[in-house]
Design a protein around this motif. Structure first.
Motif, PDB file in Angstrom:
ATOM      1  N   LEU A 218     -32.849   4.891  83.216  1.00 33.48           N
ATOM      2  CA  LEU A 218     -32.152   3.900  84.036  1.00 33.48           C
ATOM      3  C   LEU A 218     -30.649   3.995  83.818  1.00 33.48           C
ATOM      4  CD1 LEU A 218     -34.404   0.740  83.710  1.00 33.48           C
ATOM      5  CD2 LEU A 218     -34.248   2.335  85.589  1.00 33.48           C
TER       6      LEU A 218
ATOM      7  N   ILE B  32     -26.572  14.077  94.279  1.00 30.36           N
ATOM      8  CA  ILE B  32     -27.831  13.518  93.750  1.00 30.36           C
ATOM      9  C   ILE B  32     -28.786  14.588  93.268  1.00 30.36           C
ATOM     10  CG2 ILE B  32     -27.793  11.324  95.006  1.00 30.36           C
ATOM     11  CD1 ILE B  32     -29.844  12.601  96.894  1.00 30.36           C
TER      12      ILE B  32
ATOM     13  N   MET C 248     -19.032  11.178  91.616  1.00 34.81           N
ATOM     14  CA  MET C 248     -19.145  10.022  92.492  1.00 34.81           C
ATOM     15  C   MET C 248     -17.796   9.616  93.071  1.00 34.81           C
ATOM     16  SD  MET C 248     -21.559   8.751  93.685  1.00 34.81           S
ATOM     17  CE  MET C 248     -23.223   8.451  93.812  1.00 34.81           C
TER      18      MET C 248
ATOM     19  N   ASN D 129     -24.567   6.959  89.335  1.00 34.70           N
ATOM     20  CA  ASN D 129     -24.315   6.427  90.675  1.00 34.70           C
ATOM     21  C   ASN D 129     -23.210   5.394  90.719  1.00 34.70           C
ATOM     22  OD1 ASN D 129     -26.254   7.939  91.916  1.00 34.70           O
ATOM     23  ND2 ASN D 129     -27.863   6.426  91.613  1.00 34.70           N
TER      24      ASN D 129
ATOM     25  N   TYR E 158     -18.205   1.485  90.642  1.00 33.24           N
ATOM     26  CA  TYR E 158     -17.394   0.312  90.349  1.00 33.24           C
ATOM     27  C   TYR E 158     -16.614   0.472  89.041  1.00 33.24           C
ATOM     28  CZ  TYR E 158     -16.225  -4.269  88.706  1.00 33.24           C
ATOM     29  OH  TYR E 158     -15.551  -5.319  88.183  1.00 33.24           O
TER      30      TYR E 158
ATOM     31  N   VAL F 154     -29.132   7.171  85.404  1.00 35.70           N
ATOM     32  CA  VAL F 154     -29.088   7.100  86.864  1.00 35.70           C
ATOM     33  C   VAL F 154     -28.017   6.137  87.331  1.00 35.70           C
ATOM     34  CG1 VAL F 154     -30.397   6.240  88.812  1.00 35.70           C
ATOM     35  CG2 VAL F 154     -31.438   7.818  87.234  1.00 35.70           C
ATOM     36  N   TRP F 155     -27.969   4.981  86.699  1.00 37.27           N
ATOM     37  CA  TRP F 155     -27.025   3.965  87.169  1.00 37.27           C
ATOM     38  C   TRP F 155     -25.584   4.330  86.822  1.00 37.27           C
ATOM     39  CZ3 TRP F 155     -30.825  -0.447  85.674  1.00 37.27           C
ATOM     40  CH2 TRP F 155     -31.685  -0.667  86.753  1.00 37.27           C
TER      41      TRP F 155
END
Lengths: 343, 303
Positions: A248, A318, A271, A255, A258, A251-252
């Motif tokens: 998790l 991705i 990204m 991606n 922010y 992946v986060w």
């Protein structure tokens, strides 16, 4: 291992094909509902799977389509002529190999720090017996609930004028500006305040609460020190939790735009690069026109062409995630369902 | 005397040491919480009552009372509308996601062939959950729909014909159709956002003890009854967990956050941005509070 008792042979249900019409009716009555249900189940899974997979397949198809063919209604799915032009342009645009290595390394660092801090914090919360300290767990819930963007400005200012109790200012004369440096993310991750860290602490705490205390007591009896117990007994037992959280977190963080935009803004991050490219296709494309072979289609103002390039870029970004998921999916799915999120 | 004292203390030394280490290991998190969570939160609240100007990183504050809030809510062109739409959308989205993820988890929990493959498929959205990819995907899927082709031919698309039939032929109210259509058009979004929730529900379903099902079977309960009387109550605490997670996850991805960000870093209106953040935070907490209060009444705890 205890040997399993062999089942008595009479308990084995024999599958029998019904012979007469009456038997058929009986069989359908008994099994009909089951067959209908399983048919419905497969139908649903295929439908939902199609919804999930279609965009990815579409991406692949758009990437390998030759640029002349884009928008041609005859070849929406399978390209008539294969071409790697989109891929090559996207490759150059993203500065792919270099950016990939950079992003992989920084993300891996973040994952390690985040998992470590979340595991340690979750473990303390699971084992601590002080009632007042236990109540601090409410803050963890609060960190999950409060959107991080609310604290954007103060955090930004904090790293703009980074200082540890005035020590740095005393030495160099001014606080250092940590913005633009991945160290900011590492600090946040290590302190359990990174991207969704609260959730990971929660998962680990629930997991460790499920581990019996006797495990540590036994280790203590055998003369294991605390740190040794943690790394030799607890962590290996926490593998399902660690795998779930690592996947998790990877992946986060991968991606995430922010945090990395706000604090790092490094153009090597895939990204951020993708973000920047999608913001101004025409100019970024024109910026690399010198590196593109002359026989390429390369219409940098063509909307359809820009779209295909953007799709190829997204696919490249991705791609590592999909590869990772392919490798780890079995363990991830297993561990995720055993990770004791439920408590 | 001393000897006995030592002996009495020894059994508890394990726990004392564990407590000590527990506190030590909590220290990084405590520092992080204070520096990066509590202090920023307080500072945002202070900022929202001040006019802020930044000068090479140095902050100049001027107390202006509530005027930032008044500006943001009354005068600001879009904030008021944006926050209402954001929260109005979050509610149905959350309900949809919860239902879908529970459904998906039940689907993935059964025993059948290719279950492993199905699970991989359903968890793929977790990996692909990113907004940037949506942008390019949205354009791609629009191309693929072939709607343009159908309208170009001059007829209605299949979907439009069905809708027309339902409204005129069957006589269903058009509002109902509209809601249904919204749900259908959001299906991809819903599936994409419910990966983690499915994971949590699946973990919950796995932890339902098999003996419960055995009892239900002995008592002659049907599959349907077993689901409502056994499965659902046992996973119901997770509905609460998922609810909180879904709401926060939903709100993290809204345009409102972009607005707050551009107000601060694009237009240098730090005070307004802080006021927006506080309003946003307040609304979030209220929404979560209300939602958990409502769902908390239905939740069944085994212990």
């Amino acid at each position: 291992m205890i040997k399993k008792k062999e089942k008595p042979k009479t308990a084995v249900v024999q599958r029998r094909i019904p012979k007469s019409a009456e038997e058929w009716i009986f069989w359908i009555r008994r099994k009909g509902g089951g067959i209908f249900l399983s048919f419905l189940r497969y139908a649903l899974i295929i439908c939902i799977g199609q919804i999930i997979l279609m965009p990815i397949l579409k991406m692949v198809s758009a990437t390998f389509m030759s640029p002349e063919e884009v928008g041609n209604p005859i070849s929406t799915w399978i390209p008539g002529t294969f071409s790697t032009e989109h891929l090559v342009v996207a490759f150059t645009l993203l500065n792919y190999p270099k950016a990939l290595v950079y992003t992989l390394l920084t993300t891996a660092g973040q994952v390690v720090l985040q998992v470590l801090s979340a595991a340690i914090t979750g473990y303390s919360f699971a084992r601590i017996r002080n009632k007042k300290l236990q109540k601090l767990f409410a803050i963890v819930i609060l960190t999950i609930v409060v959107p991080p963007s609310v604290m954007m400005l103060p955090q930004y200012l904090f790293f703009r004028n980074f200082d540890i109790f005035g020590i740095i200012e005393a030495i160099t004369g001014s606080p250092i500006n940590l913005l633009g440096n991945p160290v900011t993310l590492y600090i946040l991750d290590f302190c359990g305040m990174g991207l969704k860290s609260g959730l990971y602490i929660y998962i680990f705490r629930q997991f460790f609460r499920g581990l019996p205390r006797e495990l540590e007591e036994a280790a203590h009896m055998d003369g294991c020190g605390f740190v040794q117990t943690l790394f030799r007994i607890i962590m290996p037992n926490a593998m399902p939790g660690i795998i779930t959280v690592s996947v998790l977190s990877f992946v986060w963080n991968w991606n995430d735009t922010y945090y990395s935009n706000l604090f790092v803004g490094n153009r090597l991050n895939l990204m951020i690069k993708l973000n920047q490219v999608s913001g101004d296709m025409t100019n970024t494309l024109w910026g690399i026109h010198g590196k593109i072979p002359g026989d390429f289609f390369f219409e940098h103002t063509n909307m359809l062409y820009q779209n295909s390039i953007l799709t190829s870029c997204s696919m490249l970004v991705i791609l590592p995630l999909i590869v990772l998921f392919m490798f780890i999916q079995k363990r991830f799915v297993e561990s995720a369902s055993n990770a004791g999120i439920v408590g | 005397m001393e000897n006995t004292k030592k002996k009495r203390k020894k059994p508890s030394s394990f726990y004392r040491r564990q407590d000590m280490w527990g506190v030590i290991m909590l220290i990084p998190w405590l520092i992080g919480t204070v520096l990066f969570f509590l202090m920023p939160l307080i500072r945002v609240i202070i900022f929202s009552f001040n006019e802020i100007t930044l000068d090479l990183g140095a902050i100049h504050q001027k107390f202006v009372g509530l005027s930032n809030y008044i500006f943001v809510i009354r005068t600001h062109a879009t904030f008021y509308q944006e926050i209402i739409t954001t929260f109005a959308q979050a509610v149905p989205n959350t309900i949809l996601i919860i239902f879908f993820s529970l459904f998906a988890a039940v689907l993935l929990n059964g025993k059948y062939k290719f279950r492993g493959a199905a699970r991989v498929l359903f968890f793929l959205p977790i990996v692909l959950a990113t907004d940037l990819i949506d942008v390019s995907l949205a354009t791609v899927s629009l191309e693929g729909m072939g709607n343009d082709a159908a309208t170009a031919v001059g007829g209605m698309t299949g979907a439009a014909m069905v809708v027309n039939f339902l409204i005129e032929g069957v006589g269903l109210p058009s509002e109902m159709i509209k809601i249904a259509l919204d749900v259908i058009s959001n299906v991809f979004e819903t599936i994409k956002l419910s990966g983690v929730q499915t994971l949590i529900f699946l973990a919950g379903l796995q932890s339902v003890s098999p003996s419960m099902y055995e009892v239900a079977k002995m008592e002659g309960a049907t599959t349907y009854e077993t689901f409502w009387k056994v499965t659902l109550p046992t996973v119901s605490p997770l509905i609460l967990t998922n609810l909180v997670y879904t709401i926060t996850d939903n709100l993290m991805r809204t345009d409102l956050i972009d607005m707050i960000q551009t107000t601060a870093f694009g237009q240098a209106q730090y005070g307004y941005s802080a006021a927006m953040s506080v309003v946003f935070l307040g609304c979030t907490l209220v929404l979560i509070g209300v939602a958990t209060a409502i769902v908390g009444k239905v939740v069944f705890y085994n212990d």
